[in-house]
Design an enzyme around this catalytic site. Sequence first.
Site: not given
Ligand code: 1AE
Length: 404
Positions: A92, A167, A170, A331, A353-354
């Site tokens: 609360k 991975k 998500e 990033g 990822g990118g």
């Molecule tokens: C903080 C989470 C980062 C994430 O889930 C994700 O997909 C990052 O992707 P990129 O590396 O920014 O392309």
Amino acid sequence: MSEQRILVTYLTQAKDLNKKAAAIAVGMTVGSWTDLPAAKQAELQPYLGEAVSANPLETLPNGETRGLITVSYPTRNFTQDIPSLLTGIFGKLSMDGKIKLVDVVFPDSFLTAFPGPKYGIDGLRSRLEANDRPLLMSIFKSCLGLPFDDLKTQFRAQALGGVDLVKDDEIFFADDRAPFLERIKAFKQIAEETEAETGKPVLYAANLTGPVHELNEKAKRAVEAGADCLLFNVLAFGFDALHRLAQDPDVRVPIMAHPALAGAYYPSPDYGIATPLLLGTLMRIAGADLVLFPSPYGNVALDKTEALQLAQNLTAPLESIRRSFPVPSAGIHPGLVPQLFADFGLDQIVNAGGGIHGHPGGATAGAKAFVATIQAVTAGRTLQEAASESPELAIALEKWGGGR
Ligand code: 1AE
């Protein structure tokens, strides 16, 4: 033996911080105090919170003081789980004006009920036989709606580049074109093939989703199918769902916590839950082996002091609870690796990822560029030196810049 107490620190503002701490100590425990008859006070005394300290930080234009207050709570007020804890110390109260939950210090007796990571940093390093460098992880970009064969191609390309883990994204819930167990089996097969070619193992983290009461059963089926690791959106499902997965002896794989939804909790200076607690301490005690969080430099940057404290909370000694792998993310490109290494050290997972899929030469080249940067920073070499031997890294630095 003296009563064990949980110390909770809040950032708040009030005319009188000491009075505010005292009001919280009573309000969040027995409700009222001075109005109670003496006999009732004696009965409720063991449940009463206590104001421990008030540290002013600044005087605000409205005359109030902004500062940190610490309140202690008897452990007897809680059951040993995070839903009980969060409701008891901030439920609360989280709706009562400008107040942010910033830290919790537990007595050892309270921590005993929490599983912590089953594998943690040491277990994952030993599984991958990689002890003397940051690990490297790649993220599927994208997963949703793609034919299974495309995902297999993507997995193979990332694995051939030399990443340690791949991975799921998500957001991969609607996986009818490449169902969860089928992905695990297919990628396991590809991982065996790429390991035969490169000599390097690669683990796949599959996104564990579904109704919360089916998660443990689904996780066990994943283990039977050969899963290496599970990705889990902890804040969406709740900390207790992670706790129950980590505590389950049949869920014999590391669990990777994704920070999805964390932005609903931490960015305000005045409200919510601070990231070192939310994504650090709580993720670790609930059982996350790896924890993703926004890095201080990427596209959803986290304040650097907070990010460093978060990583510290994942790795500093904490009773007998294993250390969780910090995964500063979002990033990330090869030019950032020297900065990542300077800030987070050896025990981290470089995650992109990118920054892998966006390499002009494709995902394999993207992963190779990262492998070259990790080798360079751990050997104390500059990226420019390393790029003279790695065409993939040279191209990455040309595209994204960075390095030193
Ligand atoms: C903080 C989470 C980062 C994430 O889930 C994700 O997909 C990052 O992707 P990129 O590396 O920014 O392309």
